[in-house]
Design an enzyme around this catalytic site. Sequence first.
Site, PDB file in Angstrom:
ATOM      1  N   SER A 203     -45.019   3.114  28.505  1.00 49.83           N
ATOM      2  CA  SER A 203     -45.644   1.829  28.166  1.00 49.83           C
ATOM      3  C   SER A 203     -46.038   1.125  29.459  1.00 49.83           C
ATOM      4  O   SER A 203     -45.179   0.702  30.232  1.00 49.83           O
ATOM      5  CB  SER A 203     -44.624   0.996  27.381  1.00 49.83           C
ATOM      6  OG  SER A 203     -45.017  -0.346  27.338  1.00 49.83           O
ATOM      7  N   HIS A 283     -37.306  -6.684  23.078  1.00 49.93           N
ATOM      8  CA  HIS A 283     -38.765  -6.497  22.987  1.00 49.93           C
ATOM      9  C   HIS A 283     -39.428  -7.754  22.435  1.00 49.93           C
ATOM     10  O   HIS A 283     -40.535  -8.116  22.868  1.00 49.93           O
ATOM     11  CB  HIS A 283     -39.168  -5.273  22.158  1.00 49.93           C
ATOM     12  CG  HIS A 283     -40.669  -5.018  22.194  1.00 49.93           C
ATOM     13  ND1 HIS A 283     -41.514  -5.369  21.170  1.00 49.93           N
ATOM     14  CD2 HIS A 283     -41.484  -4.492  23.164  1.00 49.93           C
ATOM     15  CE1 HIS A 283     -42.767  -5.050  21.482  1.00 49.93           C
ATOM     16  NE2 HIS A 283     -42.772  -4.515  22.696  1.00 49.93           N
ATOM     17  N   HIS A 307     -50.127   2.051  26.180  1.00 53.33           N
ATOM     18  CA  HIS A 307     -48.987   2.956  26.042  1.00 53.33           C
ATOM     19  C   HIS A 307     -49.437   4.281  25.438  1.00 53.33           C
ATOM     20  O   HIS A 307     -50.503   4.376  24.824  1.00 53.33           O
ATOM     21  CB  HIS A 307     -47.829   2.318  25.248  1.00 53.33           C
ATOM     22  CG  HIS A 307     -47.986   2.280  23.753  1.00 53.33           C
ATOM     23  ND1 HIS A 307     -47.482   1.269  22.975  1.00 53.33           N
ATOM     24  CD2 HIS A 307     -48.582   3.140  22.886  1.00 53.33           C
ATOM     25  CE1 HIS A 307     -47.743   1.517  21.701  1.00 53.33           C
ATOM     26  NE2 HIS A 307     -48.412   2.626  21.625  1.00 53.33           N
TER      27      HIS A 307
HETATM   28  C1  HEM Z   1     -45.036  -6.435  29.638  1.00 55.10           C
HETATM   29  C2  HEM Z   1     -44.612  -5.498  28.804  1.00 55.10           C
HETATM   30  C3  HEM Z   1     -44.944  -5.466  27.333  1.00 55.10           C
HETATM   31  C4  HEM Z   1     -45.743  -6.274  26.578  1.00 55.10           C
HETATM   32  C5  HEM Z   1     -46.536  -7.485  27.044  1.00 55.10           C
HETATM   33  C6  HEM Z   1     -45.708  -5.778  25.220  1.00 55.10           C
HETATM   34  C7  HEM Z   1     -46.417  -6.329  24.171  1.00 55.10           C
HETATM   35  C8  HEM Z   1     -46.651  -5.693  22.993  1.00 55.10           C
HETATM   36  C9  HEM Z   1     -47.664  -6.059  22.041  1.00 55.10           C
HETATM   37  C10 HEM Z   1     -48.616  -7.239  22.192  1.00 55.10           C
HETATM   38  C11 HEM Z   1     -47.628  -5.162  21.028  1.00 55.10           C
HETATM   39  C12 HEM Z   1     -48.555  -5.103  19.821  1.00 55.10           C
HETATM   40  C13 HEM Z   1     -49.677  -4.165  20.176  1.00 55.10           C
HETATM   41  C14 HEM Z   1     -50.653  -3.941  19.045  1.00 55.10           C
HETATM   42  O1  HEM Z   1     -50.308  -3.317  18.030  1.00 55.10           O
HETATM   43  O2  HEM Z   1     -51.804  -4.357  19.204  1.00 55.10           O
HETATM   44  C15 HEM Z   1     -46.581  -4.243  21.340  1.00 55.10           C
HETATM   45  C16 HEM Z   1     -46.257  -3.170  20.552  1.00 55.10           C
HETATM   46  C17 HEM Z   1     -45.300  -2.246  20.892  1.00 55.10           C
HETATM   47  N1  HEM Z   1     -44.511  -2.244  22.015  1.00 55.10           N
HETATM   48 FE1  HEM Z   1     -44.559  -3.547  23.514  1.00 55.10          FE
HETATM   49  N2  HEM Z   1     -44.881  -4.695  25.163  1.00 55.10           N
HETATM   50  C18 HEM Z   1     -44.411  -4.454  26.425  1.00 55.10           C
HETATM   51  C19 HEM Z   1     -43.553  -3.466  26.817  1.00 55.10           C
HETATM   52  C20 HEM Z   1     -43.065  -2.500  25.978  1.00 55.10           C
HETATM   53  C21 HEM Z   1     -42.156  -1.462  26.369  1.00 55.10           C
HETATM   54  C22 HEM Z   1     -41.589  -1.277  27.778  1.00 55.10           C
HETATM   55  C23 HEM Z   1     -41.949  -0.693  25.262  1.00 55.10           C
HETATM   56  C24 HEM Z   1     -41.094   0.524  25.091  1.00 55.10           C
HETATM   57  C25 HEM Z   1     -40.242   0.942  25.949  1.00 55.10           C
HETATM   58  C26 HEM Z   1     -42.736  -1.243  24.186  1.00 55.10           C
HETATM   59  C27 HEM Z   1     -42.815  -0.720  22.924  1.00 55.10           C
HETATM   60  C28 HEM Z   1     -43.718  -1.133  21.973  1.00 55.10           C
HETATM   61  C29 HEM Z   1     -43.997  -0.386  20.760  1.00 55.10           C
HETATM   62  C30 HEM Z   1     -43.349   0.914  20.335  1.00 55.10           C
HETATM   63  C31 HEM Z   1     -44.995  -1.084  20.078  1.00 55.10           C
HETATM   64  C32 HEM Z   1     -45.693  -0.667  18.794  1.00 55.10           C
HETATM   65  C33 HEM Z   1     -44.931  -1.064  17.577  1.00 55.10           C
HETATM   66  C34 HEM Z   1     -45.633  -0.623  16.314  1.00 55.10           C
HETATM   67  O3  HEM Z   1     -46.874  -0.493  16.300  1.00 55.10           O
HETATM   68  O4  HEM Z   1     -44.944  -0.407  15.314  1.00 55.10           O
HETATM   69  N3  HEM Z   1     -43.380  -2.347  24.655  1.00 55.10           N
HETATM   70  N4  HEM Z   1     -45.986  -4.573  22.516  1.00 55.10           N
END
Ligand code: HEM
Length: 335
Positions: A203, A283, A307
């Site tokens: 990610s 998260h 990611h």
């Molecule tokens: C600055 C770091 C991060 C930000 C700003 C962030 C923000 C977000 C956002 C806005 C989404 C929604 C995306 C979408 O569907 O359009 C998301 C989904 C997700 N994030 Fe993060 N994230 C960050 C770091 C991480 C990390 C480090 C991981 C895992 C180790 C992670 C795992 C996930 C996963 C698996 C989803 C998808 C969930 C789903 O669709 O069911 N994220 N994140």
Amino acid sequence: MKPEKPVSAMPENWEPPVPAWSALPRAGKTTIAYLAAQHGDKAMALQGLSAIRNFLEVQGGPYHVDYALSTIGADVTDAFAVAYFHGPEHFAAWSEQSGFGAWWSSDARLSDASGYWQERLTLPAERMESLHSSNVPDGHAHGVDLRGPIREHNYWGGMRDRIELSKDDWLETPLSQVLDRQVITPASRVVVKAPLNFCIIRSGQDLSDSGEEERAVYAEIVKPNLIAGMDFLAQQGLEIGCAAARYAVEITPDGTPLARTFGNCLFVSMKHLEDWSKSHPTHLSIFGSFFKMLKARNNQISLRLWHEVVVLPNDEQHFEYLNCHPRTGLSGLFQ
Ligand code: HEM
């Protein structure tokens, strides 16, 4: 009761409020090789990485490579490459022609100054997905075109919907035992087999195009939450099905830090990764802080988020650790 077939969580008539892109599936398989040198001293870890780099930077090598540094506690540095190949045949041909395979398997590696590890994943397109906040490729998407703006995002469950196989398969892991680390023999090669459907995420956060002010806002509002989330996963992740987690800063091939970071986490299954992302406070804090940053910047950001997620098949995966810290990757977790 569980439905017979998985059902998409996409809301009816869904139109995401912001655009996003995803890598188009490529015909054939993709091989992603994490290749690392490990040492207590950063300079020595980088020296170990330069040996690996010499093999990578040849003709017929990977179609894309990123280099990165991460640490295990205060004492151990991993200097590693994430190298992308057009499938296992491409990896095997490169490994032989470049001399990497012979170098890696030589007993001489066991008396080198640094330890080494290799986590090599081979995936058919139906077991991988990616999400990009702009139409700039990252990770395995360097080898394909992006499609978008896509509809399958911005709701919990979007990741699953972007994995083609999830239409017919729950992607559950057969792992029944509780994860626990065992004591492994030091000074040796440890080869580990991860169970079917292990789920691995890279990610990324890319501030390369962000000015100083935006970087400062990110450093103040978002980064502490990201570090706290990654620390939680690295220290206590086993409790919620995260077998290993590393927070990495990308570097140029000669070791200069870039304005690009990523979290690389190895989850027991996609369900475990989903549960952490949609409901764990760590998260949710990262997620919430991103919207605070948007507000602080009046929605004007150049930060790119991306990611890639892969769900492992039973075969064509290779996890091997040479003289590594017992908390490295999957070492000590599986036979
Ligand atoms: C600055 C770091 C991060 C930000 C700003 C962030 C923000 C977000 C956002 C806005 C989404 C929604 C995306 C979408 O569907 O359009 C998301 C989904 C997700 N994030 Fe993060 N994230 C960050 C770091 C991480 C990390 C480090 C991981 C895992 C180790 C992670 C795992 C996930 C996963 C698996 C989803 C998808 C969930 C789903 O669709 O069911 N994220 N994140």
